[in-house]
Design an enzyme around this catalytic site. Structure first.
Site, PDB file in Angstrom:
ATOM      1  N   ALA A  13       0.843  -1.203   0.000  1.00  0.00           N
ATOM      2  CA  ALA A  13       0.000   0.000   0.000  1.00  0.00           C
ATOM      3  C   ALA A  13       0.875   1.249   0.000  1.00  0.00           C
ATOM      4  O   ALA A  13       0.733   2.123   0.846  1.00  0.00           O
ATOM      5  CB  ALA A  13      -0.934  -0.013   1.210  1.00  0.00           C
ATOM      6  N   THR A  95      11.242  -2.444  -3.646  1.00  0.00           N
ATOM      7  CA  THR A  95      12.409  -3.196  -4.123  1.00  0.00           C
ATOM      8  C   THR A  95      13.635  -2.296  -4.011  1.00  0.00           C
ATOM      9  O   THR A  95      14.129  -1.788  -5.003  1.00  0.00           O
ATOM     10  CB  THR A  95      12.231  -3.614  -5.593  1.00  0.00           C
ATOM     11  OG1 THR A  95      11.887  -2.453  -6.352  1.00  0.00           O
ATOM     12  CG2 THR A  95      11.165  -4.653  -5.740  1.00  0.00           C
ATOM     13  N   GLU A 164       4.734   0.244 -13.795  1.00  0.00           N
ATOM     14  CA  GLU A 164       4.015   1.488 -13.569  1.00  0.00           C
ATOM     15  C   GLU A 164       4.845   2.662 -14.080  1.00  0.00           C
ATOM     16  O   GLU A 164       6.025   2.758 -13.793  1.00  0.00           O
ATOM     17  CB  GLU A 164       3.754   1.645 -12.061  1.00  0.00           C
ATOM     18  CG  GLU A 164       2.855   2.786 -11.735  1.00  0.00           C
ATOM     19  CD  GLU A 164       1.646   2.833 -12.657  1.00  0.00           C
ATOM     20  OE1 GLU A 164       0.797   1.951 -12.557  1.00  0.00           O
ATOM     21  OE2 GLU A 164       1.576   3.759 -13.499  1.00  0.00           O
ATOM     22  N   LYS A 223      10.730  -0.764 -18.690  1.00  0.00           N
ATOM     23  CA  LYS A 223      10.573   0.084 -17.517  1.00  0.00           C
ATOM     24  C   LYS A 223      11.928   0.676 -17.104  1.00  0.00           C
ATOM     25  O   LYS A 223      12.062   1.876 -16.856  1.00  0.00           O
ATOM     26  CB  LYS A 223       9.976  -0.733 -16.378  1.00  0.00           C
ATOM     27  CG  LYS A 223      10.009  -0.093 -15.019  1.00  0.00           C
ATOM     28  CD  LYS A 223       9.035   1.066 -14.911  1.00  0.00           C
ATOM     29  CE  LYS A 223       9.231   1.772 -13.584  1.00  0.00           C
ATOM     30  NZ  LYS A 223       8.177   2.650 -13.222  1.00  0.00           N
ATOM     31  N   CYS A 279      12.942   5.885  -8.133  1.00  0.00           N
ATOM     32  CA  CYS A 279      13.135   5.058  -9.327  1.00  0.00           C
ATOM     33  C   CYS A 279      14.416   5.292 -10.100  1.00  0.00           C
ATOM     34  O   CYS A 279      15.102   4.332 -10.455  1.00  0.00           O
ATOM     35  CB  CYS A 279      11.957   5.264 -10.274  1.00  0.00           C
ATOM     36  SG  CYS A 279      10.489   4.386  -9.742  1.00  0.00           S
TER      37      CYS A 279
HETATM   38  C1  UDX Z   1       9.780   8.722 -12.546  1.00  0.00           C
HETATM   39  C2  UDX Z   1       9.228   8.540 -13.970  1.00  0.00           C
HETATM   40  O1  UDX Z   1       8.934   9.835 -14.527  1.00  0.00           O
HETATM   41  C3  UDX Z   1       7.983   7.680 -13.937  1.00  0.00           C
HETATM   42  O2  UDX Z   1       7.531   7.445 -15.256  1.00  0.00           O
HETATM   43  C4  UDX Z   1       8.308   6.354 -13.245  1.00  0.00           C
HETATM   44  O3  UDX Z   1       7.140   5.557 -13.130  1.00  0.00           O
HETATM   45  C5  UDX Z   1       8.897   6.595 -11.851  1.00  0.00           C
HETATM   46  O4  UDX Z   1      10.042   7.460 -11.956  1.00  0.00           O
HETATM   47  P1  UDX Z   1       9.160  10.258 -10.460  1.00  0.00           P
HETATM   48  O5  UDX Z   1      10.491   9.843  -9.927  1.00  0.00           O
HETATM   49  O6  UDX Z   1       7.974  10.127  -9.586  1.00  0.00           O
HETATM   50  O7  UDX Z   1       8.813   9.440 -11.790  1.00  0.00           O
HETATM   51  O8  UDX Z   1       9.245  11.804 -10.913  1.00  0.00           O
HETATM   52  P2  UDX Z   1       9.863  12.570 -12.159  1.00  0.00           P
HETATM   53  O9  UDX Z   1       8.920  13.645 -12.541  1.00  0.00           O
HETATM   54  O10 UDX Z   1      10.282  11.669 -13.248  1.00  0.00           O
HETATM   55  O11 UDX Z   1      11.151  13.295 -11.548  1.00  0.00           O
HETATM   56  C6  UDX Z   1      12.288  12.585 -11.110  1.00  0.00           C
HETATM   57  C7  UDX Z   1      13.352  13.554 -10.659  1.00  0.00           C
HETATM   58  O12 UDX Z   1      13.913  14.261 -11.774  1.00  0.00           O
HETATM   59  C8  UDX Z   1      12.845  14.634  -9.703  1.00  0.00           C
HETATM   60  O13 UDX Z   1      13.787  14.848  -8.684  1.00  0.00           O
HETATM   61  C9  UDX Z   1      12.719  15.850 -10.594  1.00  0.00           C
HETATM   62  O14 UDX Z   1      12.838  17.061  -9.882  1.00  0.00           O
HETATM   63  C10 UDX Z   1      13.888  15.654 -11.522  1.00  0.00           C
HETATM   64  N1  UDX Z   1      13.717  16.357 -12.816  1.00  0.00           N
HETATM   65  C11 UDX Z   1      12.735  15.994 -13.673  1.00  0.00           C
HETATM   66  C12 UDX Z   1      14.592  17.382 -13.139  1.00  0.00           C
HETATM   67  O15 UDX Z   1      15.486  17.722 -12.376  1.00  0.00           O
HETATM   68  N2  UDX Z   1      14.435  18.014 -14.344  1.00  0.00           N
HETATM   69  C13 UDX Z   1      13.461  17.665 -15.230  1.00  0.00           C
HETATM   70  O16 UDX Z   1      13.397  18.283 -16.308  1.00  0.00           O
HETATM   71  C14 UDX Z   1      12.583  16.633 -14.888  1.00  0.00           C
HETATM   72  P1  ADP Z   2       6.489   1.936  -3.868  1.00  0.00           P
HETATM   73  O1  ADP Z   2       6.998   3.313  -4.194  1.00  0.00           O
HETATM   74  O2  ADP Z   2       7.087   0.890  -4.770  1.00  0.00           O
HETATM   75  O3  ADP Z   2       4.996   1.869  -3.800  1.00  0.00           O
HETATM   76  P2  ADP Z   2       6.583   1.875  -0.942  1.00  0.00           P
HETATM   77  O4  ADP Z   2       7.754   1.649  -0.036  1.00  0.00           O
HETATM   78  O5  ADP Z   2       5.889   3.193  -0.926  1.00  0.00           O
HETATM   79  O6  ADP Z   2       7.111   1.536  -2.422  1.00  0.00           O
HETATM   80  O7  ADP Z   2       5.476   0.766  -0.665  1.00  0.00           O
HETATM   81  C1  ADP Z   2       5.720  -0.617  -0.581  1.00  0.00           C
HETATM   82  C2  ADP Z   2       4.830  -1.230   0.510  1.00  0.00           C
HETATM   83  O8  ADP Z   2       4.927  -2.657   0.431  1.00  0.00           O
HETATM   84  C3  ADP Z   2       5.200  -0.854   1.942  1.00  0.00           C
HETATM   85  O9  ADP Z   2       4.094  -0.231   2.570  1.00  0.00           O
HETATM   86  C4  ADP Z   2       5.543  -2.221   2.618  1.00  0.00           C
HETATM   87  O10 ADP Z   2       5.089  -2.298   3.967  1.00  0.00           O
HETATM   88  C5  ADP Z   2       4.765  -3.200   1.746  1.00  0.00           C
HETATM   89  N1  ADP Z   2       5.268  -4.580   1.802  1.00  0.00           N
HETATM   90  C6  ADP Z   2       6.549  -5.013   1.696  1.00  0.00           C
HETATM   91  N2  ADP Z   2       6.617  -6.355   1.771  1.00  0.00           N
HETATM   92  C7  ADP Z   2       5.332  -6.816   1.937  1.00  0.00           C
HETATM   93  C8  ADP Z   2       4.732  -8.123   2.069  1.00  0.00           C
HETATM   94  N3  ADP Z   2       5.459  -9.239   2.039  1.00  0.00           N
HETATM   95  N4  ADP Z   2       3.387  -8.175   2.228  1.00  0.00           N
HETATM   96  C9  ADP Z   2       2.644  -7.048   2.242  1.00  0.00           C
HETATM   97  N5  ADP Z   2       3.141  -5.810   2.117  1.00  0.00           N
HETATM   98  C10 ADP Z   2       4.471  -5.666   1.968  1.00  0.00           C
END
Ligand code: UDX
Ligand code: ADP
Ligand code: UDX
Length: 466
Positions: A13, A95, A164, A223, A279
């Site tokens: 979650a 992860t 995602e 991804k 990510c």
């Molecule tokens: C990213 C990917 O965009 C998304 O598709 C994937 O699912 C998860 O990783 P996120 O990390 O949530 O998403 O945000 P994103 O908008 O991509 O920004 C990542 C970082 O790059 C941030 O720190 C942002 O400030 C920075 N960034 C982004 C820059 O510094 N300059 C830019 O032009 C764009």
């Molecule tokens: P993401 O950005 O990938 O969503 P988060 O750390 O925000 O990562 O969320 C991952 C969630 O998965 C955490 O709330 C963690 O407690 C939960 N989690 C990890 N291992 C298990 C498991 N074996 N069963 C259920 N929930 C789990």
């Protein structure tokens, strides 16, 4: 052909599972969606009657949760029950990069995913579609598969990869108007049926042609590659920002000039203090690790450079603060505007602010942090995790405040680290009056106008501009 879906379960979650399942529930009223997590506190927050206490802040999220929670969207710690009842199970657990053993610092730690797979194997009594939703290295699906295939109880599993692509801060928008949804699965009749079944969920609100089906490997690799390309754009423009600061070029003008080339495109060309988020770094490290595993050292080095450049950009920003403040920040009050890794999220994972704070704290600066959405507990946890100094020292040197105007009182400098909109609307004249002079502002997000800030009297540094 496809199966009729009545119940979906999502394990995890977090920032991915929570928003994604909320949107699925809102778009598929006939399907019951249960999000489970082993973290009771997190589930309690998702169930909090005060929607401002949801564990994830995303624009538009609380409105969707309000509409669906208790109707066809449920949050629970009863993991086994939800697995048992669902036809589709999403795995959306964290992860992190491994902090021990083989692949330390680079490979993804799959222990949470593996635990989930083992649990599904133990509990399931009917056939399931298991969807890998966490960002995982190529070949994870096959690991999940081998765990699930050997249960010996006759239950059949189809494993799909459905990465995602939502970005935090725009998660709901991104989910509702996705450029594409990627579904990887086996090219067997039952694999095809599983892919079509999952596709039918997304086709509740997305045009059919946006749902792309591939084999598992392509989906998993895409991804990592998508995130590597995006991060590479940021590192590329950040490299140029350093060059702009030494010349009379302005990085915004360069971005605009190159972005109008349709082959390059205008997005993701904002120079910054460095990218963060859960990510980019993790996925690139993964790509590097996988490449090295196959002996592709040039490929590994190529992608690793994206991270080296990002580390350089963060270090450069901190060093510039120190050298501009006459080579010593010891005992000086430096205010951080923003701690989150980008605006409109309370997530701080890999945020540039963490490394910059660490560098300045090493020089004995007194840091005062204001962020509209990030809690003090989170900020201290981020610093303590680095293990550079004791938790007591971190609390002594860094304070967190709820009022930006209180923060800037008698400050030597302000560092803008997150591009929160509200920073643009502050009365910078008032801030100037409250600060010590010369009043320094280091704008790591290119948020303010250099001309206007200098007119007000600030010593104003903006990334990518001399
Ligand atoms: C990213 C990917 O965009 C998304 O598709 C994937 O699912 C998860 O990783 P996120 O990390 O949530 O998403 O945000 P994103 O908008 O991509 O920004 C990542 C970082 O790059 C941030 O720190 C942002 O400030 C920075 N960034 C982004 C820059 O510094 N300059 C830019 O032009 C764009
Ligand atoms: P993401 O950005 O990938 O969503 P988060 O750390 O925000 O990562 O969320 C991952 C969630 O998965 C955490 O709330 C963690 O407690 C939960 N989690 C990890 N291992 C298990 C498991 N074996 N069963 C259920 N929930 C789990
Ligand atoms: C390039 C720039 O495109 C042009 O804007 C600039 O004015 C001069 O340099 P050019 O070198 O003529 O133009 O051709 P271009 O189409 O860019 O291709 C350059 C090389 O990249 C070629 O060898 C091409 O085969 C290769 N290429 C291009 C690829 O291998 N893959 C691609 O996807 C695109």
């Amino acid at each position: 052909s496809m199966k009729k879906v009545n119940k979906i379960c999502c394990i995890g979650a977090g920032y991915v599972g929570g928003p994604t399942m909320s949107v699925i529930a809102s778009q598929c009223p006939e399907i019951t969606v249960t999000v489970v997590d082993i973290n009771q506190a997190r589930i309690d927050q998702w169930n909090d009657s005060d929607l401002d206490n949801l564990p994830v802040y995303e624009p538009g999220l609380k409105e969707i949760v309000e509409k669906t929670r208790g109707k066809n969207l449920f949050f629970s710690t009863e993991v086994d029950k939800a697995i048992d009842e669902a036809e589709i199970i999403f795995i959306s657990v964290n992860t992190p990069t491994k902090t021990y053993g083989k692949g330390k610092g680079q490979a993804a730690d799959l222990k949470f995913v593996e635990l989930c797979a083992r649990n599904i194997a133990k509990v399931a009594k009917t056939d399931k579609i298991v969807v890998e939703k966490s960002t995982l290295p190529v070949r994870t699906a096959s690991a999940i598969k081998s765990i699930l295939e050997n249960t010996g109880n006759g239950v059949k599993f189809e494993i799909l990869s459905n990465p995602e692509f939502l970005a935090e801060g725009t998660a709901i928008e991104d989910l509702l108007h996705a450029d594409r949804v990627l579904i990887g699965g086996d090219e067997t009749p039952s694999g095809q049926e599983a892919k079509d079944t999952l596709s039918s969920i997304y086709e509740h609100w997305l045009p059919k042609e946006r749902v792309l089906q591939t084999n598992v490997w392509s989906s998993e690799l895409s991804k990592l590659v998508a995130n590597a390309f995006l991060a590479q754009r940021v590192s590329s423009i950040n490299a140029i920002s350093a060059l702009c600061e030494r010349t009379d070029a302005n990085v915004a003008e360069v971005s605009r000039a190159i972005g109008t080339d349709s082959r390059i495109g205008p997005k993701f060309l904002n120079a910054s203090v460095g990218f963060g988020g859960s990510c980019f770094q993790k996925d690139i490290l993964n790509l590097v690790y996988i490449s090295r595993t196959f002996g592709l050292n040039e490929v590994a080095d190529y992608w690793e450079q994206v991270i080296i450049m990002n580390d350089y950009q963060k270090r450069r920003f901190a060093e510039n603060i120190i050298s501009t403040l006459y080579n010593t920040v010891s005992g000086k009050k430096i205010v951080f505007f923003g701690w989150a890794f980008k605006k409109d999220t309370n997530d701080t994972r890999e945020s540039a602010a963490i490394n910059i704070a660490d560098a300045l704290l090493e020089e004995k600066a007194e840091i005062v942090v204001y962020d509209p959405k990030v809690s003090a507990d989170r900020i201290y946890a981020d610093l303590d995790y680095l293990d550079t100094r004791t938790p007591e020292e971190n609390r002594q040197l860094l304070t967190v405040v709820n009022d930006p105007m209180e923060a800037v009182q008698e400050a030597h400098a302000i560092a803008i680290l997150t591009e929160w909109d509200e920073f643009k609307t502050y009365s910078w004249d008032t801030i100037f009056e409250k600060m010590l002079k010369p009043a320094f502002v280091f704008d790591g997000r290119r948020l303010l106008s250099k001309e206007e800030m200098e007119e007000k009297g600030f010593q104003y540094y903006k990334i990518g501009q001399s």
